[in-house]
Scaffold this motif. Structure first.
Motif, mmCIF file in Angstrom:
data_model
loop_
_atom_site.group_PDB
_atom_site.id
_atom_site.type_symbol
_atom_site.label_atom_id
_atom_site.label_comp_id
_atom_site.label_asym_id
_atom_site.label_seq_id
_atom_site.Cartn_x
_atom_site.Cartn_y
_atom_site.Cartn_z
ATOM 1 N N SER A 138 1.535 16.440 -8.827
ATOM 2 C CA SER A 138 1.697 16.675 -10.258
ATOM 3 C C SER A 138 3.183 16.783 -10.570
ATOM 4 C CB SER A 138 0.992 17.963 -10.669
ATOM 5 O OG SER A 138 -0.393 17.816 -10.510
ATOM 6 N N GLY A 139 3.609 16.161 -11.646
ATOM 7 C CA GLY A 139 5.008 16.195 -12.042
ATOM 8 C C GLY A 139 5.864 15.096 -11.443
ATOM 9 N N ASP A 140 5.309 14.315 -10.518
ATOM 10 C CA ASP A 140 6.070 13.211 -9.918
ATOM 11 C C ASP A 140 6.361 12.126 -10.944
ATOM 12 O OD1 ASP A 140 6.203 14.314 -7.430
ATOM 13 O OD2 ASP A 140 4.746 12.977 -6.491
ATOM 14 N N SER A 141 7.501 11.481 -10.795
ATOM 15 C CA SER A 141 7.873 10.322 -11.594
ATOM 16 C C SER A 141 8.219 9.199 -10.616
ATOM 17 C CB SER A 141 9.077 10.659 -12.490
ATOM 18 O OG SER A 141 9.416 9.550 -13.270
ATOM 19 N N LEU A 142 7.438 8.122 -10.623
ATOM 20 C CA LEU A 142 7.584 7.047 -9.651
ATOM 21 C C LEU A 142 7.882 5.726 -10.348
ATOM 22 C CD1 LEU A 142 4.429 7.922 -7.535
ATOM 23 C CD2 LEU A 142 6.779 8.511 -6.992
ATOM 24 N N VAL A 143 8.596 4.840 -9.644
ATOM 25 C CA VAL A 143 8.871 3.493 -10.138
ATOM 26 C C VAL A 143 8.424 2.510 -9.056
ATOM 27 C CG1 VAL A 143 10.639 1.867 -10.892
ATOM 28 C CG2 VAL A 143 10.855 4.288 -11.485
ATOM 29 N N PHE A 144 7.536 1.587 -9.421
ATOM 30 C CA PHE A 144 7.078 0.547 -8.508
ATOM 31 C C PHE A 144 7.598 -0.787 -9.019
ATOM 32 C CE2 PHE A 144 3.242 3.468 -7.897
ATOM 33 C CZ PHE A 144 3.801 4.073 -6.785
ATOM 34 N N GLU A 145 8.382 -1.487 -8.195
ATOM 35 C CA GLU A 145 8.999 -2.743 -8.612
ATOM 36 C C GLU A 145 8.199 -3.973 -8.205
ATOM 37 O OE1 GLU A 145 13.085 -2.776 -7.481
ATOM 38 O OE2 GLU A 145 13.503 -0.896 -8.534
ATOM 39 N N SER A 146 7.079 -3.771 -7.504
ATOM 40 C CA SER A 146 6.224 -4.892 -7.120
ATOM 41 C C SER A 146 4.769 -4.456 -7.235
ATOM 42 C CB SER A 146 6.541 -5.328 -5.689
ATOM 43 O OG SER A 146 6.286 -4.270 -4.797
ATOM 44 N N ASP A 147 3.854 -5.383 -6.968
ATOM 45 C CA ASP A 147 2.435 -5.054 -7.007
ATOM 46 C C ASP A 147 2.140 -3.977 -5.975
ATOM 47 O OD1 ASP A 147 2.142 -7.001 -8.928
ATOM 48 O OD2 ASP A 147 1.444 -8.516 -7.519
ATOM 49 N N MET A 148 1.333 -2.980 -6.357
ATOM 50 C CA MET A 148 1.124 -1.816 -5.490
ATOM 51 C C MET A 148 -0.344 -1.410 -5.480
ATOM 52 S SD MET A 148 2.954 0.214 -3.545
ATOM 53 C CE MET A 148 4.602 -0.054 -4.120
ATOM 54 N N MET A 149 -0.810 -0.930 -4.310
ATOM 55 C CA MET A 149 -2.137 -0.352 -4.172
ATOM 56 C C MET A 149 -1.969 1.121 -3.804
ATOM 57 S SD MET A 149 -5.312 -1.364 -1.662
ATOM 58 C CE MET A 149 -5.707 -2.843 -2.575
ATOM 59 N N ILE A 161 0.857 -1.192 0.000
ATOM 60 C CA ILE A 161 0.000 0.000 0.000
ATOM 61 C C ILE A 161 0.886 1.233 0.000
ATOM 62 C CG2 ILE A 161 -1.784 1.280 1.217
ATOM 63 C CD1 ILE A 161 -2.727 -1.411 2.351
ATOM 64 N N TYR A 162 0.721 2.077 -1.021
ATOM 65 C CA TYR A 162 1.501 3.307 -1.160
ATOM 66 C C TYR A 162 0.664 4.449 -0.605
ATOM 67 C CZ TYR A 162 4.528 6.826 -3.250
ATOM 68 O OH TYR A 162 5.400 7.867 -3.459
ATOM 69 N N GLU A 163 1.120 5.052 0.506
ATOM 70 C CA GLU A 163 0.339 6.085 1.176
ATOM 71 C C GLU A 163 0.893 7.495 1.025
ATOM 72 O OE1 GLU A 163 -0.020 4.588 5.207
ATOM 73 O OE2 GLU A 163 -2.065 3.967 4.730
ATOM 74 N N LYS A 164 2.070 7.634 0.429
ATOM 75 C CA LYS A 164 2.633 8.974 0.257
ATOM 76 C C LYS A 164 1.790 9.774 -0.729
ATOM 77 C CE LYS A 164 7.412 7.633 1.095
ATOM 78 N NZ LYS A 164 8.764 7.541 0.524
ATOM 79 N N LYS A 165 1.766 11.068 -0.562
ATOM 80 C CA LYS A 165 1.031 11.951 -1.465
ATOM 81 C C LYS A 165 1.713 11.961 -2.829
ATOM 82 C CE LYS A 165 -1.806 15.344 -2.553
ATOM 83 N NZ LYS A 165 -3.035 14.973 -3.152
ATOM 84 N N ILE A 166 0.927 11.820 -3.891
ATOM 85 C CA ILE A 166 1.454 11.878 -5.255
ATOM 86 C C ILE A 166 1.112 13.257 -5.815
ATOM 87 C CG2 ILE A 166 1.337 10.912 -7.573
ATOM 88 C CD1 ILE A 166 0.567 8.243 -6.298
ATOM 89 N N GLN A 219 -5.205 6.966 -3.575
ATOM 90 C CA GLN A 219 -5.524 8.339 -3.974
ATOM 91 C C GLN A 219 -5.554 8.453 -5.487
ATOM 92 O OE1 GLN A 219 -2.007 10.938 -3.357
ATOM 93 N NE2 GLN A 219 -1.074 9.063 -2.569
ATOM 94 N N ASP A 220 -5.846 9.658 -5.980
ATOM 95 C CA ASP A 220 -5.828 9.918 -7.416
ATOM 96 C C ASP A 220 -4.397 9.976 -7.929
ATOM 97 O OD1 ASP A 220 -8.565 10.156 -7.263
ATOM 98 O OD2 ASP A 220 -8.578 12.338 -7.377
ATOM 99 N N ILE A 221 -4.233 9.673 -9.204
ATOM 100 C CA ILE A 221 -2.951 9.851 -9.880
ATOM 101 C C ILE A 221 -3.118 11.067 -10.795
ATOM 102 C CG2 ILE A 221 -1.298 8.857 -11.484
ATOM 103 C CD1 ILE A 221 -2.078 6.098 -10.393
ATOM 104 N N PRO A 222 -2.418 12.192 -10.496
ATOM 105 C CA PRO A 222 -2.609 13.438 -11.247
ATOM 106 C C PRO A 222 -2.247 13.326 -12.729
ATOM 107 C CG PRO A 222 -1.221 13.787 -9.311
ATOM 108 C CD PRO A 222 -1.417 12.320 -9.445
ATOM 109 N N HIS A 223 -2.731 14.286 -13.498
ATOM 110 C CA HIS A 223 -2.593 14.293 -14.949
ATOM 111 C C HIS A 223 -1.142 14.206 -15.423
ATOM 112 C CE1 HIS A 223 -3.196 15.220 -19.118
ATOM 113 N NE2 HIS A 223 -2.400 16.257 -19.005
ATOM 114 N N ASP A 224 -0.253 14.990 -14.875
ATOM 115 C CA ASP A 224 1.124 15.017 -15.387
ATOM 116 C C ASP A 224 2.093 14.195 -14.535
ATOM 117 O OD1 ASP A 224 0.917 16.745 -13.311
ATOM 118 O OD2 ASP A 224 1.989 18.392 -14.254
#
Length: 127
Positions: free
Chosen positions: A26-37, A19-24, A40-45
């Motif tokens: 706009s402009g963030d670039s994230l890498v998830f290496e395993s299954d993730m929940m 479970i990913y609880e950090k605030k996402i 929250q919303d994932i912003p447009h950019d």
């Protein structure tokens, strides 16, 4: 499936969704290496690279790139989200109800009303 060998039963390892609880933002670039929940919303950019599957309890507006053909995404809604799974081309997806997207025969397939898929997933909390 389970395997019985010399009277011992060995269970197959379960896949847990972190479970990913950090605030996402706009402009963030994230890498998830395993299954993730994501809760929250994932912003447009926002750009997300995934090596596993993704469950989003909010709406998806950003760009998500999955690297394996077994990956899937379940989300509450999609608003002009840019999604690519494995070797498919990026597709712009809009859906105002929950659905799952997965890869099959060199294309992305969409199925509606699929929260039952997400409700059965084991979960582990991460920060």
């Amino acid at each position: 499936s389970n395997t019985i060998f010399l009277g011992f039963k060995k269970e197959k390892n379960k896949t847990y969704y972190k479970i990913y609880e950090k605030k996402i933002y706009s402009g963030d670039s994230l890498v998830f290496e395993s299954d993730m929940m994501i809760l929250q919303d994932i912003p447009h950019d926002c750009y997300i690279e995934c090596y596993g599957s993704l469950v989003v309890l909010g709406s998806v507006k950003g760009c998500i790139d999955f690297y394996h053909e077994s990956c899937r995404i379940v989300a509450s809604s999609f608003h002009h989200a840019r999604i690519r799974i494995f070797d498919s081309e990026f597709q712009i997806v809009t859906s105002f109800s929950n659905c799952v997207l997965y890869y099959e025969n060199n294309q992305i397939i969409k199925e509606a009303n699929t929260w039952d898929v997400a409700s059965e997933l084991p979960q582990v909390k991460v920060v």
